[in-house]
Design an enzyme around this catalytic site. Sequence first.
Site, PDB file in Angstrom:
ATOM      1  N   GLU A 238       0.873  -1.172   0.000  1.00  0.00           N
ATOM      2  CA  GLU A 238       0.000   0.000   0.000  1.00  0.00           C
ATOM      3  C   GLU A 238       0.906   1.216   0.000  1.00  0.00           C
ATOM      4  O   GLU A 238       1.561   1.511   1.000  1.00  0.00           O
ATOM      5  CB  GLU A 238      -0.933  -0.031   1.224  1.00  0.00           C
ATOM      6  CG  GLU A 238      -2.093   0.953   1.110  1.00  0.00           C
ATOM      7  CD  GLU A 238      -1.730   2.330   1.610  1.00  0.00           C
ATOM      8  OE1 GLU A 238      -1.386   3.193   0.761  1.00  0.00           O
ATOM      9  OE2 GLU A 238      -1.770   2.543   2.817  1.00  0.00           O
ATOM     10  N   CYS A 272      -2.862   8.251   4.240  1.00  0.00           N
ATOM     11  CA  CYS A 272      -2.619   7.879   2.841  1.00  0.00           C
ATOM     12  C   CYS A 272      -3.828   8.181   1.970  1.00  0.00           C
ATOM     13  O   CYS A 272      -3.693   8.588   0.811  1.00  0.00           O
ATOM     14  CB  CYS A 272      -2.224   6.407   2.741  1.00  0.00           C
ATOM     15  SG  CYS A 272      -3.479   5.259   3.361  1.00  0.00           S
TER      16      CYS A 272
END
Length: 467
Positions: A238, A272
Site C-alpha cells: 500500500e 494515505c
Amino acid sequence: MPTSLPGRASATRGERFAVLDPATGEAFDEAPHQQPDQLDVVVERAHEAWLSWRVDSLARSKALLAAADAVEAAGTDLAPLLTREQGKPLAESYAEIARAAARLRYFAELDPGPQKITDGRPVRSEVRWRPLGPVAAIVPWNFPLQLASAKFAPALAAGNTMVLKPSPFTPLATRLLGSVISTALPEDVLTIVTGHEPLGARLASHPGIRHVTFTGSIPTGRAVAEGAAASLARVTLELGGNDAAIVLDDVDVERIAERLFWAAFRNCGQVCMAVKRVYAPARLYSQVVEALAQRAKTVVVGAGLDPGSQLGPVNNAPQLARVERYTAQALADGARAAAGGHRLDRPGYFFAPTILADVPPACPVVTEEQFGPVLPVLPYRSLDEAVEAANDTGFGLGGSVWGTDLDRAEAVADRLECGTAWINHHAELSLAQPFAGIKESGVGVAGGPWGLYGNLRPFVVHRPEEA
C-alpha cells in the site's frame, strides 16, 4: 513499559536509539536497535511457532479474541504513548486502539472454509485453504497501531506467524502493543523488531519469509518488492495516494465544508487516503476556498496530550521539511495562501493548517503526495476537465465526489481511476470491505475476506467418486 521485545526475540547487544516527541522535537525515550543479522533467529522461531499455530483454527480464534480484550484493557497505557511519539490528539489515539481491537475480533470470526468444485466430472474436487508461513510486515509512522493490526490480524487469523517492524519514528507503542497481545498468543507467533535500516530491507528479503506486507512510500515499496522477489515471496504493497475531491456545481458549500476539511486534515493530513487535492467549479471556487480557509484559521493546533488540541504536529523533521518545501515552491510559483503557509514559531514540528489557492497544476504540492496539513484547491470549467485532472496522476488510491444529486455524483465517482470512491464523505472504511489501490498506489488487497485470503494459498484435493 517493557524494554524487551515480545517473546524471546529481544535485542541482546545493547544498542538503542532515541525516540522523539514531535510536539517538542526532543527525545523522551529509547527503543532497542535490532541488528539485521539477528533476524535469522527471529524468523526461525516464527517458523517453529507456525508449525503448531497453523493447526487449530478454533484455538486461533479464541486467542485473537482474547488479544482484542487485552488491547482494549491496555488503552490507558497505549494511547498516551502513541500520542507522545506520533503527535496525534489523544482522542484519535484511543480511536486507533479501538480500531485495532475491532480488527482482531473481525478476523477472528472469519472462517476460510473449504469450497467444492462442481464441473460435471466424476471427481469430487475441494479447495482447502492453507497458511503461507512466517509473514513480514513493515509499518509506517502515521497510524502505527491501526496499520499494524491491519497486517497481523488477518495474517494470524489465517494461521501464519508474523515478524513486524514499525517505523523508527514510532516504535514504542507498537512494542507495547506486541507485549499486550503476546499475553494471549503462543510465544513467537507475533514478534516486534525495531531499528533503523537496513533492518527493514533485510526482513523483506529474508528467505524464511513467505509474504511481505508493506505500507509506505513508492520508492521504498519498489525496494521491498525487489527484495521479496529473491525468494519469490508474496507481496502486498500500500504505497500512498494523492486523492482528489471533486466538488460539483450543485453542492451546498457550507453543508460539506466541515466534512471536506477534516477529510484532508485529520491526523495533520498524514493519512494515505486523505483528500490531498480539491477541484471546485469556477463559480463556487472562491466560496470553497474561503470556507476551507476559515476552518484552517480557527482549528486549534497543539500537542496531542493537550485536551483542547484538534490538530497535532507533523510527526518528524524530514516530513516537516517536505511540507515546507512543497508549500514554499507553490507560493514561489504564484499560489496564494488563503490560510497558513508557514511553520509555526514554537518548539516541535508544527505547521500552520494551510489552504492554497491559485496553485499552478504542475506544482509538486498538487502532483505529489504532500502528506501534511496543506491542501491545494484548484478551479475547473467543465466536469470532464475535473475528472481528467483527478485521474492525471500515477496514484490511484481513493477519490471522492461532493454534490446534492447523488445519482449524478455516483456517475462521476464511477469515472475516477482509484480503488475506492466516496460520495459526500472520504476516507471512511468498513472492516468488511476490500482496500486496494491501482497504478502506483499499490499491489494486492487488504481488508475484509480479501485480506484474509491474501494470507492463504489454495490447496486442491481431487477424489474419485468410486475407488
